[in-house]
Design a protein around this motif. Sequence first.
Motif, PDB file in Angstrom:
ATOM      1  N   HIS A  22      21.703 -25.785  58.444  1.00 51.43           N
ATOM      2  CA  HIS A  22      21.426 -24.358  58.274  1.00 51.43           C
ATOM      3  C   HIS A  22      19.924 -24.106  58.170  1.00 51.43           C
ATOM      4  CE1 HIS A  22      25.670 -23.947  57.902  1.00 51.43           C
ATOM      5  NE2 HIS A  22      25.744 -24.469  56.687  1.00 51.43           N
ATOM      6  N   LEU A  42      30.699 -27.821  65.933  1.00 47.92           N
ATOM      7  CA  LEU A  42      29.713 -27.153  66.785  1.00 47.92           C
ATOM      8  C   LEU A  42      28.621 -28.118  67.226  1.00 47.92           C
ATOM      9  CD1 LEU A  42      29.240 -23.666  65.064  1.00 47.92           C
ATOM     10  CD2 LEU A  42      30.262 -24.144  67.292  1.00 47.92           C
ATOM     11  N   ALA A  43      28.238 -29.022  66.317  1.00 49.50           N
ATOM     12  CA  ALA A  43      27.219 -30.005  66.680  1.00 49.50           C
ATOM     13  C   ALA A  43      27.720 -30.906  67.811  1.00 49.50           C
ATOM     14  CB  ALA A  43      26.845 -30.839  65.455  1.00 49.50           C
ATOM     15  N   GLY A  94      29.797 -27.776  60.086  1.00 50.45           N
ATOM     16  CA  GLY A  94      29.139 -27.513  61.365  1.00 50.45           C
ATOM     17  C   GLY A  94      29.259 -28.649  62.357  1.00 50.45           C
ATOM     18  N   SER A 120      27.518 -29.327  71.078  1.00 46.09           N
ATOM     19  CA  SER A 120      26.167 -29.310  71.646  1.00 46.09           C
ATOM     20  C   SER A 120      25.893 -30.542  72.490  1.00 46.09           C
ATOM     21  CB  SER A 120      25.126 -29.215  70.520  1.00 46.09           C
ATOM     22  OG  SER A 120      25.268 -28.017  69.785  1.00 46.09           O
ATOM     23  N   THR A 130      23.277 -26.020  62.912  1.00 43.57           N
ATOM     24  CA  THR A 130      24.695 -26.233  62.619  1.00 43.57           C
ATOM     25  C   THR A 130      24.928 -27.183  61.456  1.00 43.57           C
ATOM     26  OG1 THR A 130      24.769 -27.974  64.317  1.00 43.57           O
ATOM     27  CG2 THR A 130      25.428 -25.756  64.978  1.00 43.57           C
TER      28      THR A 130
END
Length: 256
Positions: A218, A139-140, A136, A143, A215
């Motif tokens: 979970h 995606l982090a 993840g 952000s 991300t």
Amino acid sequence: MSSTTLTLRFLQREFRERFTGSLSGSAWALLQPLLQLGVYSFVFVHVFKARIPGADAPGYVPFLVTALWPWTAFSEAVLRSTTVIQNNAALIGKVALPREVLVFASVCTSFAVHVAGFVAILLVLRVGNAGIALGGLPLALMSYVPLFALALGISLACAAVQVFVRDLAQLLVQLLPLMMFGAPVFYDRALLPPAVQPWLSLNPFTFYADAFRVTLLHHGSVAWSSVAIAVAVAALVLVAGIGVFRRLDAHFEDFL
């Protein structure tokens, strides 16, 4: 000199000033978060016995790290950038340059340092089997883009207003902790009464605390509508910050 070259020059200057005099130089960007991780692990886990509710909840240290380091990047960027125009008064009076570059370089430096430290801590936690989902990480890191835009917009507005209202920086020192505790950085929103939990969404940083945990751990959930709202808010704040800065820019020399 082009704007790109000028921006790179100021970025280099920011990094140089940040680490000048440090025994470890730029390595401090990685050593500092590792030392902080050790302190937080001892204080929150062994002294305060902090736990996250739920049978499948993550450990408290990764829970804290995934929100606290993005917050540190955001808050430091705002605080350091608020006084950057005032601190460069002599330069502004002698050299014609786009003043936004000073703010942009300051925000970039804070984010670069703390994102590097964030990744280093995640790798350490992953090696320590702390439940970090490195899949993840892309995606982090994405952000951080709207978070950077949010910080830059606020920083531009604050840096411009600070020229005329010199105690704004001191006010932010008091307001930013309130913003931090008004977001689920140190606690899980599930610990709050159900009637209070929706109010946390009014804090713009709440989305980022939730997003990083979803991300990387979970843990929790983030609706697509929240993503759209966060991106829209960041874009609006950036546009507003640019507008305020350019509106006040012409009067800087009279008050510096």
